[in-house]
Design a protein around this motif. Structure first.
Motif, PDB file in Angstrom:
ATOM      1  N   ARG A   1       0.545  -0.485   0.275  1.00 34.90           N
ATOM      2  CA  ARG A   1       0.047   0.201   0.133  1.00 34.90           C
ATOM      3  C   ARG A   1       0.255   1.761   0.142  1.00 34.90           C
ATOM      4  NH1 ARG A   1      -5.578  -0.619   2.152  1.00 34.90           N
ATOM      5  NH2 ARG A   1      -5.610   1.606   1.670  1.00 34.90           N
ATOM      6  N   SER A   2       0.029   2.244  -0.093  1.00 36.77           N
ATOM      7  CA  SER A   2       0.587   3.759  -0.133  1.00 36.77           C
ATOM      8  C   SER A   2       1.904   3.770  -0.983  1.00 36.77           C
ATOM      9  CB  SER A   2       0.354   4.107   0.618  1.00 36.77           C
ATOM     10  OG  SER A   2       0.012   3.901   2.050  1.00 36.77           O
ATOM     11  N   GLN A   3       1.726   2.747  -2.447  1.00 37.89           N
ATOM     12  CA  GLN A   3       3.404   3.115  -2.867  1.00 37.89           C
ATOM     13  C   GLN A   3       3.123   4.713  -3.986  1.00 37.89           C
ATOM     14  OE1 GLN A   3       5.530   1.271  -3.039  1.00 37.89           O
ATOM     15  NE2 GLN A   3       5.084  -0.697  -1.180  1.00 37.89           N
ATOM     16  N   GLY A   4       2.752   5.378  -4.665  1.00 45.60           N
ATOM     17  CA  GLY A   4       2.432   6.558  -5.208  1.00 45.60           C
ATOM     18  C   GLY A   4       3.151   7.374  -4.374  1.00 45.60           C
ATOM     19  N   SER A   5       3.989   8.124  -6.178  1.00 43.71           N
ATOM     20  CA  SER A   5       4.814   9.069  -5.085  1.00 43.71           C
ATOM     21  C   SER A   5       3.766  10.263  -4.650  1.00 43.71           C
ATOM     22  CB  SER A   5       5.914   9.755  -5.858  1.00 43.71           C
ATOM     23  OG  SER A   5       5.478  10.008  -7.129  1.00 43.71           O
ATOM     24  N   ALA A   6       4.396  11.583  -4.017  1.00 39.30           N
ATOM     25  CA  ALA A   6       3.012  12.502  -4.010  1.00 39.30           C
ATOM     26  C   ALA A   6       3.594  13.193  -5.518  1.00 39.30           C
ATOM     27  CB  ALA A   6       4.693  14.276  -3.004  1.00 39.30           C
ATOM     28  N   ASP A   7       4.513  13.530  -5.633  1.00 39.74           N
ATOM     29  CA  ASP A   7       4.278  13.881  -8.025  1.00 39.74           C
ATOM     30  C   ASP A   7       3.069  13.222  -8.107  1.00 39.74           C
ATOM     31  OD1 ASP A   7       6.089  16.097  -7.313  1.00 39.74           O
ATOM     32  OD2 ASP A   7       7.730  15.062  -8.501  1.00 39.74           O
ATOM     33  N   ASP A   8       3.350  12.373  -7.997  1.00 42.70           N
ATOM     34  CA  ASP A   8       2.067  11.351  -8.953  1.00 42.70           C
ATOM     35  C   ASP A   8       0.515  11.854  -8.013  1.00 42.70           C
ATOM     36  OD1 ASP A   8       3.477   9.891 -10.343  1.00 42.70           O
ATOM     37  OD2 ASP A   8       3.692   7.721  -8.721  1.00 42.70           O
ATOM     38  N   TYR A   9       0.223  12.185  -6.777  1.00 41.85           N
ATOM     39  CA  TYR A   9      -1.109  12.365  -6.162  1.00 41.85           C
ATOM     40  C   TYR A   9      -1.170  13.892  -6.499  1.00 41.85           C
ATOM     41  CZ  TYR A   9      -1.829   8.456  -3.486  1.00 41.85           C
ATOM     42  OH  TYR A   9      -2.251   6.783  -3.624  1.00 41.85           O
TER      43      TYR A   9
ATOM     44  N   LEU B   1      -3.593  14.637  -9.731  1.00 36.15           N
ATOM     45  CA  LEU B   1      -4.222  13.728  -9.459  1.00 36.15           C
ATOM     46  C   LEU B   1      -5.804  15.189  -9.842  1.00 36.15           C
ATOM     47  CD1 LEU B   1      -4.231  11.110  -7.566  1.00 36.15           C
ATOM     48  CD2 LEU B   1      -4.748  11.017  -9.789  1.00 36.15           C
ATOM     49  N   GLY B   2      -4.817  16.157  -8.562  1.00 40.65           N
ATOM     50  CA  GLY B   2      -5.802  17.228  -8.470  1.00 40.65           C
ATOM     51  C   GLY B   2      -7.182  17.071  -7.561  1.00 40.65           C
ATOM     52  N   VAL B   3      -6.927  16.656  -6.528  1.00 39.69           N
ATOM     53  CA  VAL B   3      -8.371  16.378  -5.543  1.00 39.69           C
ATOM     54  C   VAL B   3      -7.489  17.180  -4.573  1.00 39.69           C
ATOM     55  CG1 VAL B   3      -8.492  14.217  -3.195  1.00 39.69           C
ATOM     56  CG2 VAL B   3      -6.952  13.655  -5.505  1.00 39.69           C
ATOM     57  N   ALA B   4      -8.672  18.079  -4.108  1.00 38.29           N
ATOM     58  CA  ALA B   4      -9.478  19.132  -3.854  1.00 38.29           C
ATOM     59  C   ALA B   4      -8.724  18.915  -1.884  1.00 38.29           C
ATOM     60  CB  ALA B   4     -10.385  19.554  -3.131  1.00 38.29           C
ATOM     61  N   VAL B   5      -9.336  17.022  -1.280  1.00 35.73           N
ATOM     62  CA  VAL B   5      -9.011  16.773   0.468  1.00 35.73           C
ATOM     63  C   VAL B   5      -7.063  16.922   0.238  1.00 35.73           C
ATOM     64  CG1 VAL B   5      -9.166  14.835   1.240  1.00 35.73           C
ATOM     65  CG2 VAL B   5     -10.976  15.251  -0.243  1.00 35.73           C
ATOM     66  N   PRO B   6      -6.536  17.725   1.154  1.00 35.51           N
ATOM     67  CA  PRO B   6      -5.177  17.516   1.718  1.00 35.51           C
ATOM     68  C   PRO B   6      -5.200  15.504   1.945  1.00 35.51           C
ATOM     69  CG  PRO B   6      -6.876  18.434   4.006  1.00 35.51           C
ATOM     70  CD  PRO B   6      -7.111  18.301   2.321  1.00 35.51           C
ATOM     71  N   ARG B   7      -3.525  15.870   1.526  1.00 39.26           N
ATOM     72  CA  ARG B   7      -3.162  14.438   1.850  1.00 39.26           C
ATOM     73  C   ARG B   7      -1.607  14.698   3.146  1.00 39.26           C
ATOM     74  NH1 ARG B   7       0.310  10.842   0.014  1.00 39.26           N
ATOM     75  NH2 ARG B   7      -0.964   8.375  -0.579  1.00 39.26           N
ATOM     76  N   ASP B   8      -1.813  14.515   3.595  1.00 41.80           N
ATOM     77  CA  ASP B   8      -0.685  13.894   4.410  1.00 41.80           C
ATOM     78  C   ASP B   8      -0.124  12.806   4.380  1.00 41.80           C
ATOM     79  OD1 ASP B   8      -0.617  16.011   6.206  1.00 41.80           O
ATOM     80  OD2 ASP B   8      -2.476  15.557   6.784  1.00 41.80           O
ATOM     81  N   GLY B   9       0.053  11.608   3.418  1.00 45.45           N
ATOM     82  CA  GLY B   9       0.292  10.635   3.636  1.00 45.45           C
ATOM     83  C   GLY B   9      -0.651   9.363   2.905  1.00 45.45           C
TER      84      GLY B   9
END
Length: 401
Positions: free
Chosen positions: A77-85, A88-96
């Motif tokens: 799980r959680s293999q995607g990089s910060a640049d990949d996410y 995506l343009g998701v409005a929800v902030p992501r701390d990981g």
């Protein structure tokens, strides 16, 4: 009804001391791959549902979410990089993702974790339970917005375990339906995966239009010969070198690398190597048939499934580069060459065991040992048994049997 017989409220410790620190609440979300769901709307909707469990004035301390299949194990799980996410343009902030959430819990930085439903944690019951146990053992409560509040723990637990079972059953149902579609896709001769060396993928103009619930679907494609005819000739030469001249993978790679004008490399690929030759020799699509389920894609792509489990198209679906009979003969030669790479004594003992023959030591010297097997006497050297000698011994055992 369980109050003490007298008023004890004036005693120290009558009530638990209220914490002055605000509760640290994290949001946990997940949606499937970006091709199957729109992460922007899905995650925003999950966050809105989870927010209903916040107390007045409470906010999420951190948000953890992934865009990936819930069928993955925790270590995947959680293999995607910060640049990949970010793309995506998701409005929800992501701390990981889920992995970072567990790390926060390990460091004691969370009190509660809130998600829309338990299937957002994982589709399989085991990783879902592992996450739940990891959080609970560190004093972090996992809450789901679709579960009722209050009441007895047993009722809540029954609902959650039922939801986890239902999620895993749904996961298997999806896999069964997907495999059914893939089998039919293959049986009709349509392409699976990238085009192998010597071919290109082309849209089948005669295929029925593919559509899904979002509108346009992916076009159905077949394999066609690469415009550079040298590539198909290279494939034929590779199979000939193995089938006729019985060259090893490395020797064939050396032949190709020595004449790149005749055997061109594919775009962006490294020079010819034994590994590439080995994959080419095992590729059944060169026979003109479409083939699926050759490797365990979801568990271990390097593990090949038994040939008996492969799914073949009903008829040849694209141009033939290597006749099916030649491909079959090549696999037999490859198996013989690999067998000869095994230690000589292992091969001899295996051949004897298969034929029910017992190798009995008669006498021995410092350099040789005299054996008796199937009414014959064999004088063999001590130590490693050369491949050529092992071949002769095996032939003698076959004759004696």
């Amino acid at each position: 009804m369980f109050d003490p017989p007298i008023d004890l409220s004036d005693l120290p410790g009558y009530q638990a001391a209220a914490s002055t620190r605000p509760a640290r609440v994290a949001f946990l979300g997940r949606c499937s791959t970006k091709d199957n769901q729109d992460p922007r709307s899905s995650l925003a909707g999950q966050l809105a549902e989870a927010s209903t469990l916040l107390a007045p004035g409470e906010t999420f301390t951190a948000c953890f979410w992934d865009v990936e299949s819930g069928m993955l194990g925790l270590d995947e799980r959680s293999q995607g990089s910060a640049d990949d996410y970010a793309r995506l343009g998701v409005a929800v902030p992501r701390d990981g993702g889920l992995r970072e959430l567990l790390e926060w819990a390990e460091r004691g930085e969370l009190d509660r974790v809130v998600c829309e439903r338990i299937s957002r944690v994982a589709r399989d019951m085991l990783p879902s339970l592992q996450v739940e146990y990891h959080l609970a053992s560190r004093g972090v409560r996992l809450e789901c917005a679709n579960e009722p509040r209050g009441g007895m723990t047993t009722g809540q637990l029954e609902l959650r375990r039922t939801a986890q079972v239902r999620a895993e059953i749904y996961r298997h149902e999806l896999l069964e339906q997907s495999m059914r579609g893939q089998r039919q896709h293959t049986a009709d001769g349509y392409r699976h995966g990238p085009a192998c060396y010597g071919y290109v993928a082309v849209v089948d103009p005669d295929a029925p239009p593919a559509a899904n619930r979002f509108g346009g679907g992916r076009p159905k494609m077949r394999l066609a010969l690469h415009p550079d005819a040298r590539r198909a000739d290279t494939v034929r030469e590779v199979f000939r070198l193995r089938r006729v001249e019985r060259l090893s993978d490395g020797e064939i790679a050396g032949v190709l690398a020595a004449n790149l004008d005749r055997h061109p490399l594919a775009e962006g690929q490294v020079p010819w190597a034994a590994r590439r030759v080995r994959k080419m020799l095992f590729q059944p699509k060169y026979t003109g048939f479409q083939v699926f389920n050759r490797c365990a894609a979801r568990t271990n792509r390097s593990r090949m499934n038994p040939i008996a489990e492969w799914i073949w198209s009903r008829q040849q679906a694209h141009p033939v580069v290597v006749p099916l009979e030649h491909w079959h003969q090549t696999q037999l030669v490859t198996a013989q060459l690999r067998q000869r790479q095994a230690p000589g004594w292992d091969r001899v003992r295996e051949a004897a065991a298969q034929r029910g023959i017992e190798l009995t030591t008669v006498r021995q010297s410092d350099t040789h040992i005299l054996y008796e097997a199937a009414g014959r006497r064999l004088v063999l050297p001590r130590g490693d048994l050369p491949a050529a000698v092992a071949d002769e011994v095996i032939a003698a055992l076959e004759a004696g049997a």
